[in-house]
Enzyme design. Sequence first.
Site, short mmCIF file in Angstrom:
data_model
loop_
_atom_site.label_atom_id
_atom_site.label_comp_id
_atom_site.label_asym_id
_atom_site.label_seq_id
_atom_site.Cartn_x
_atom_site.Cartn_y
_atom_site.Cartn_z
N ASN A 143 -2.87 1.60 -6.89
CA ASN A 143 -2.27 2.73 -6.08
C ASN A 143 -3.16 2.39 -4.57
OD1 ASN A 143 -2.18 5.20 -4.59
ND2 ASN A 143 -1.81 6.20 -6.53
N GLY A 145 -3.73 4.23 -2.39
CA GLY A 145 -4.32 5.47 -1.93
C GLY A 145 -5.72 5.71 -2.91
N GLU A 146 -5.65 4.74 -4.06
CA GLU A 146 -6.98 5.05 -4.82
C GLU A 146 -7.83 3.85 -4.91
OE1 GLU A 146 -6.03 7.07 -8.62
OE2 GLU A 146 -4.19 7.46 -7.89
N MET A 147 -7.71 2.85 -5.77
CA MET A 147 -8.45 1.66 -5.84
C MET A 147 -7.83 0.61 -4.73
SD MET A 147 -9.12 1.82 -9.80
CE MET A 147 -10.57 0.69 -10.06
#
Length: 353
Positions: A143, A145-147
């Site tokens: 993702n 927006g995550e990792m």
Amino acid sequence: MKLTTFLGALTTLAVTTSCAPDTEQQNNSKSAQKPAAEQEVSVMRNEPVKPLEPAVITDTAMVELGKKLYFDPRLSLSGFISCNSCHNLSMGGSDNLKSSIGHKWSRGPINSPTVLNSNLNLAQFWDGRAKDLKEQAGGPIANPGEMAFTHELAVELLQSIPGYVDEFHQVFATTSIDIDQITTAIAAFEETLVTPDSRFDLWLKGDDTAINETELKGYALFKSSGCTACHNGPALGGNSFQKMGLVAPYEATSPVEGRSAVTGKDADRFSFKVPTLRNVELTYPYFHDGEAETLAEAVEIMGRIQLGRTFTEEENEQIVAFLKTLTGTQPRMELPLLPPSSDTTPRPDPFSD
């Protein structure tokens, strides 16, 4: 001769009985001397909630590999974010933020649910888009927006670390690493994150001293108000999707619309997986948008918009007291020593544009 034999036997029995300790009496005496909380449980209560059972580990090597991967921030582009960043095992398996912090300090769109007891969920994520923990484990890695990594980069990174290559070979009997193995190992570790032996569990198993009168009244209100229609089973939730705002609309601060993003059905808008109430004292703030900061606030809102009921201050306090009995034994483990990177391991890039 028969009479003599009988009298002899009777005499022997009388002597033996008078000299031998009264085993039953002693056992009863010992039991009476034990504190009530230490006496063996003998009655399982017939309730809509069942006690949690401890995790059973069948593959220790797999779980240990998964634990390393869970805590390894190198599976993110920045080299700073791990699974534990948003699902912190020191904080009830969540991050205690309204929405999690992702790559480049980006703000996530939704509250991070606890990873504790997540193996009991019917599906993963608030909208249920992942069918199980294995499928969920691959999502945050890729993702942006995550990792903000990719599955290909994750495999390349792990393949470049000799210590990981050896462990994957030990667990999967192969010299090559793939994303399926990575997510399988992470899921195996997460399946062990069960929190049994809460005070409420002890009460369910028959210990009358495990919860007090206020907490018991809170549980009675919890049932009579209809909360157990959704919060039932061992996890007190996690086994159904329900619309947020059945009686009155909920003014959400998050743009996400729940289950409809997966099914494409308008009828599923604002339907979310019912969260587990296990360890709920630790997993604030509450709801998919993290808008309820306290348990008292969450109880008030849920009573009003889901049940059409306004709890008095005393009733609210009683329900909150009950909810705090659901905190179980937290996972206790030694932090893993991660295998060092090699000269060929891709380096993190935390400050790239």
